[in-house]
Scaffold this motif. Structure first.
Motif, PDB file in Angstrom:
ATOM      1  N   LEU A  67       0.879  -1.275   0.312  1.00 35.98           N
ATOM      2  CA  LEU A  67      -0.172  -0.316   0.124  1.00 35.98           C
ATOM      3  C   LEU A  67       0.640   0.880   0.302  1.00 35.98           C
ATOM      4  CD1 LEU A  67      -2.379  -0.922   2.568  1.00 35.98           C
ATOM      5  CD2 LEU A  67      -3.024  -0.943   0.183  1.00 35.98           C
ATOM      6  N   GLY A  68       2.122   1.320  -0.181  1.00 33.88           N
ATOM      7  CA  GLY A  68       2.947   2.719  -0.491  1.00 33.88           C
ATOM      8  C   GLY A  68       3.614   2.421   1.150  1.00 33.88           C
ATOM      9  N   ILE A  69       4.071   2.240   2.394  1.00 39.57           N
ATOM     10  CA  ILE A  69       4.701   2.208   3.707  1.00 39.57           C
ATOM     11  C   ILE A  69       5.312   1.531   3.409  1.00 39.57           C
ATOM     12  CG2 ILE A  69       2.822   0.948   4.981  1.00 39.57           C
ATOM     13  CD1 ILE A  69       3.325   2.869   7.091  1.00 39.57           C
ATOM     14  N   SER A  70       6.557   1.768   4.197  1.00 44.44           N
ATOM     15  CA  SER A  70       7.368   1.151   3.958  1.00 44.44           C
ATOM     16  C   SER A  70       7.964   0.474   5.617  1.00 44.44           C
ATOM     17  CB  SER A  70       9.079   1.992   3.952  1.00 44.44           C
ATOM     18  OG  SER A  70       9.252   2.613   5.552  1.00 44.44           O
ATOM     19  N   ARG A  71       8.465  -0.856   5.686  1.00 39.90           N
ATOM     20  CA  ARG A  71       8.834  -1.716   7.064  1.00 39.90           C
ATOM     21  C   ARG A  71       9.206  -0.824   8.334  1.00 39.90           C
ATOM     22  NH1 ARG A  71       9.280  -7.804   6.747  1.00 39.90           N
ATOM     23  NH2 ARG A  71       8.191  -7.240   4.971  1.00 39.90           N
ATOM     24  N   ASP A  72       9.941  -0.178   7.738  1.00 39.58           N
ATOM     25  CA  ASP A  72      10.298   0.592   8.562  1.00 39.58           C
ATOM     26  C   ASP A  72      10.250   2.183   8.921  1.00 39.58           C
ATOM     27  OD1 ASP A  72      13.308   0.209   8.133  1.00 39.58           O
ATOM     28  OD2 ASP A  72      14.102   1.437   7.403  1.00 39.58           O
ATOM     29  N   GLU A  73       9.022   2.517   8.249  1.00 34.89           N
ATOM     30  CA  GLU A  73       8.256   3.494   8.818  1.00 34.89           C
ATOM     31  C   GLU A  73       7.204   3.415   9.771  1.00 34.89           C
ATOM     32  OE1 GLU A  73       4.955   6.934   7.096  1.00 34.89           O
ATOM     33  OE2 GLU A  73       6.126   5.656   5.716  1.00 34.89           O
ATOM     34  N   MET A  74       6.307   1.907   9.914  1.00 33.57           N
ATOM     35  CA  MET A  74       5.623   1.152  10.288  1.00 33.57           C
ATOM     36  C   MET A  74       6.822   1.054  11.913  1.00 33.57           C
ATOM     37  SD  MET A  74       3.337  -1.834   7.583  1.00 33.57           S
ATOM     38  CE  MET A  74       4.626  -2.220   6.720  1.00 33.57           C
ATOM     39  N   TYR A  75       7.259   0.124  11.754  1.00 35.56           N
ATOM     40  CA  TYR A  75       8.132   0.466  12.997  1.00 35.56           C
ATOM     41  C   TYR A  75       8.245   1.553  13.909  1.00 35.56           C
ATOM     42  CZ  TYR A  75       9.926  -4.355  11.795  1.00 35.56           C
ATOM     43  OH  TYR A  75       9.838  -5.773  11.072  1.00 35.56           O
ATOM     44  N   HIS A  76       8.507   3.096  13.424  1.00 35.09           N
ATOM     45  CA  HIS A  76       8.287   3.923  13.907  1.00 35.09           C
ATOM     46  C   HIS A  76       7.717   4.309  13.954  1.00 35.09           C
ATOM     47  CE1 HIS A  76      10.043   7.886  14.387  1.00 35.09           C
ATOM     48  NE2 HIS A  76       8.954   8.403  14.426  1.00 35.09           N
ATOM     49  N   GLN A  77       6.189   4.681  13.697  1.00 33.55           N
ATOM     50  CA  GLN A  77       4.694   4.354  14.323  1.00 33.55           C
ATOM     51  C   GLN A  77       4.858   3.610  15.553  1.00 33.55           C
ATOM     52  OE1 GLN A  77       2.319   3.658  10.575  1.00 33.55           O
ATOM     53  NE2 GLN A  77       2.546   5.773   9.902  1.00 33.55           N
ATOM     54  N   LEU A  78       4.756   2.121  15.216  1.00 36.63           N
ATOM     55  CA  LEU A  78       4.809   1.613  16.769  1.00 36.63           C
ATOM     56  C   LEU A  78       5.188   2.418  18.149  1.00 36.63           C
ATOM     57  CD1 LEU A  78       3.772  -0.489  18.329  1.00 36.63           C
ATOM     58  CD2 LEU A  78       5.922  -1.932  17.593  1.00 36.63           C
ATOM     59  N   HIS A  79       7.106   2.637  17.750  1.00 33.75           N
ATOM     60  CA  HIS A  79       8.037   2.561  18.801  1.00 33.75           C
ATOM     61  C   HIS A  79       7.661   3.905  19.443  1.00 33.75           C
ATOM     62  CE1 HIS A  79      10.994   0.046  16.638  1.00 33.75           C
ATOM     63  NE2 HIS A  79      10.350  -1.053  17.534  1.00 33.75           N
ATOM     64  N   THR A  80       6.555   4.707  18.385  1.00 31.08           N
ATOM     65  CA  THR A  80       6.473   6.006  19.107  1.00 31.08           C
ATOM     66  C   THR A  80       5.379   6.111  19.621  1.00 31.08           C
ATOM     67  OG1 THR A  80       5.733   7.246  16.581  1.00 31.08           O
ATOM     68  CG2 THR A  80       8.214   7.260  17.759  1.00 31.08           C
ATOM     69  N   GLY A  81       4.468   5.028  18.997  1.00 28.58           N
ATOM     70  CA  GLY A  81       3.094   4.858  19.733  1.00 28.58           C
ATOM     71  C   GLY A  81       1.996   6.051  18.673  1.00 28.58           C
ATOM     72  N   LYS A  82       2.356   6.026  17.702  1.00 30.54           N
ATOM     73  CA  LYS A  82       1.532   6.366  16.936  1.00 30.54           C
ATOM     74  C   LYS A  82       0.703   5.146  16.249  1.00 30.54           C
ATOM     75  CE  LYS A  82       0.527   8.530  12.027  1.00 30.54           C
ATOM     76  NZ  LYS A  82       1.570   9.224  11.670  1.00 30.54           N
ATOM     77  N   ALA A  83       0.931   4.354  16.404  1.00 29.79           N
ATOM     78  CA  ALA A  83       0.066   2.811  15.777  1.00 29.79           C
ATOM     79  C   ALA A  83      -0.199   2.417  16.633  1.00 29.79           C
ATOM     80  CB  ALA A  83       1.265   2.291  14.727  1.00 29.79           C
ATOM     81  N   LYS A  84      -0.755   1.442  16.767  1.00 26.20           N
ATOM     82  CA  LYS A  84      -0.974   0.768  18.023  1.00 26.20           C
ATOM     83  C   LYS A  84      -1.373  -0.843  18.219  1.00 26.20           C
ATOM     84  CE  LYS A  84      -3.155   4.071  20.460  1.00 26.20           C
ATOM     85  NZ  LYS A  84      -1.641   5.181  21.683  1.00 26.20           N
ATOM     86  N   TYR A  85      -1.189  -1.356  18.860  1.00 26.95           N
ATOM     87  CA  TYR A  85      -1.525  -2.946  18.475  1.00 26.95           C
ATOM     88  C   TYR A  85      -2.357  -3.387  20.121  1.00 26.95           C
ATOM     89  CZ  TYR A  85       1.707  -2.612  23.319  1.00 26.95           C
ATOM     90  OH  TYR A  85       1.954  -2.563  24.397  1.00 26.95           O
ATOM     91  N   SER A  86      -3.059  -4.664  19.502  1.00 21.65           N
ATOM     92  CA  SER A  86      -4.511  -5.278  20.472  1.00 21.65           C
ATOM     93  C   SER A  86      -3.790  -5.127  21.887  1.00 21.65           C
ATOM     94  CB  SER A  86      -4.302  -6.671  19.872  1.00 21.65           C
ATOM     95  OG  SER A  86      -5.404  -7.509  20.282  1.00 21.65           O
ATOM     96  N   SER A  87      -4.834  -4.328  22.474  1.00 24.39           N
ATOM     97  CA  SER A  87      -4.726  -3.878  24.218  1.00 24.39           C
ATOM     98  C   SER A  87      -4.698  -5.187  25.002  1.00 24.39           C
ATOM     99  CB  SER A  87      -5.716  -3.307  24.169  1.00 24.39           C
ATOM    100  OG  SER A  87      -6.481  -4.131  24.137  1.00 24.39           O
TER     101      SER A  87
END
Length: 313
Positions: A86-106
């Protein structure tokens, strides 16, 4: 018809949307959010169970748990790959997780206190995941749907493994029976929260249903899960921690008590008992793996240069 109308017509005709097809930007962003969150959940979900690999009570249990954790890693990789289309890099997804922008299952922000928790995660958490994920095999985005076929097959093994573990404990000593019941008590309500907020409080449901990203609403899936588990728990001769749980003959479903949505919000906000621990573990893994990524990049660059030299000779 304009592009958006043609897009919706493909959805209505059950034609899969592929990465190079035209799609509304909101559709793309919705999928990036959902698939990356799903991938993060698979990877973070390895942590509470991996914590018990060295403490498993037998070699058989250890090998089963290792296989399960390995499966979860594979699921994460499939899903990251699907999101990348979909045009997003894996590094960007990791960055979103590590900075709290992206969530994971509670659910993965709760601790695994005893060996019985591994069984409860398999039976309840993976059981809830299966009900969420089986409809995703028919989701409208092709790469996501195809990735979910294998994920669901492996998750069904995880759920059976969890139930068998609890069944063994339920037939054991009094201490083992108490451990089994305690784990069910602690994981029941968080597992119901896995389906997300009630439909009237879920802002993304209506659009996701129209685009057939989702096939069932949160409340529909939660009810299916409760109906299933309320019967299976009888085999374990255990109890679900809900005094209001009872069969409703008129609805042909089980009625159940109120979910503590304030707890759900607090965990999502980062105030769960293991939020910081889980995120710190992922950040550490990223930092510790820097040399591997650097070595792989250097090797790839060297091979590219060697290939170019061979072509010019």
């Amino acid at each position: 018809m304009n592009f958006e109308e043609k897009f919706q017509q493909k959805i209505d005709d059950e034609i899969k949307i592929e990465p190079k097809d035209w799609m509304p930007e909101k559709y793309r962003q919705t999928l990036i959010r959902q698939i990356s969150q799903h991938a993060h959940s698979e990877i973070v979900g390895m942590l509470p169970e991996g914590n018990w690999i060295t403490r498993a009570p037998s070699l058989r249990r250890k090998t089963i748990l290792i296989a399960k954790v390995q499966d979860e890693a594979g699921h994460g990789l499939y899903l990251y790959s699907a999101a990348e289309t979909l045009g997003i890099s894996r590094d960007e997804m990791y960055h979103q997780l590590h900075t709290g922008k992206a969530k994971y299952s509670s659910i993965f922000n709760y601790p695994t206190l005893t060996w019985a928790d591994i069984g409860a995660i398999g039976w309840l958490v993976d059981g809830a995941a299966i009900l969420n994920q089986i409809p995703l095999c028919r989701t409208s985005f092709g790469p996501y749907a195809r990735a979910m076929v294998r994920v669901c097959k492996e998750e069904s093994f995880h759920q059976r493994q969890g139930f068998e573990l609890l069944l063994t404990l339920s037939k054991g000593t009094e201490a083992q029976k108490e451990m089994c019941q305690d784990a069910i008590n602690r994981w029941w309500w968080p597992s119901l929260m896995m389906f997300g907020p009630n439909d009237d409080a879920s802002p993304n449901t209506a659009q996701s249903m129209q685009w057939k990203i989702k096939r069932f609403t949160n409340d529909e899936l939660r009810q299916k899960f409760i109906d299933m588990i309320a019967e299976q728990v009888k085999v374990l001769n255990m109890q679900l921690p809900d005094a209001d749980l009872k069969w409703n003959e008129e609805r042909k479903h089980y009625d159940f008590g109120k979910i503590n949505w304030e707890e759900f919000k607090q965990v999502l906000a980062g105030n769960g008992s293991c939020n910081k621990q889980r995120l710190d573990a992922r950040k550490k893994a990223w930092a510790d793996g820097a040399w591997v990524r650097e070595a792989a990049s250097a090797y790839a660059e060297k091979k590219a240069v060697d290939k170019l030299i061979c072509k010019t000779v």
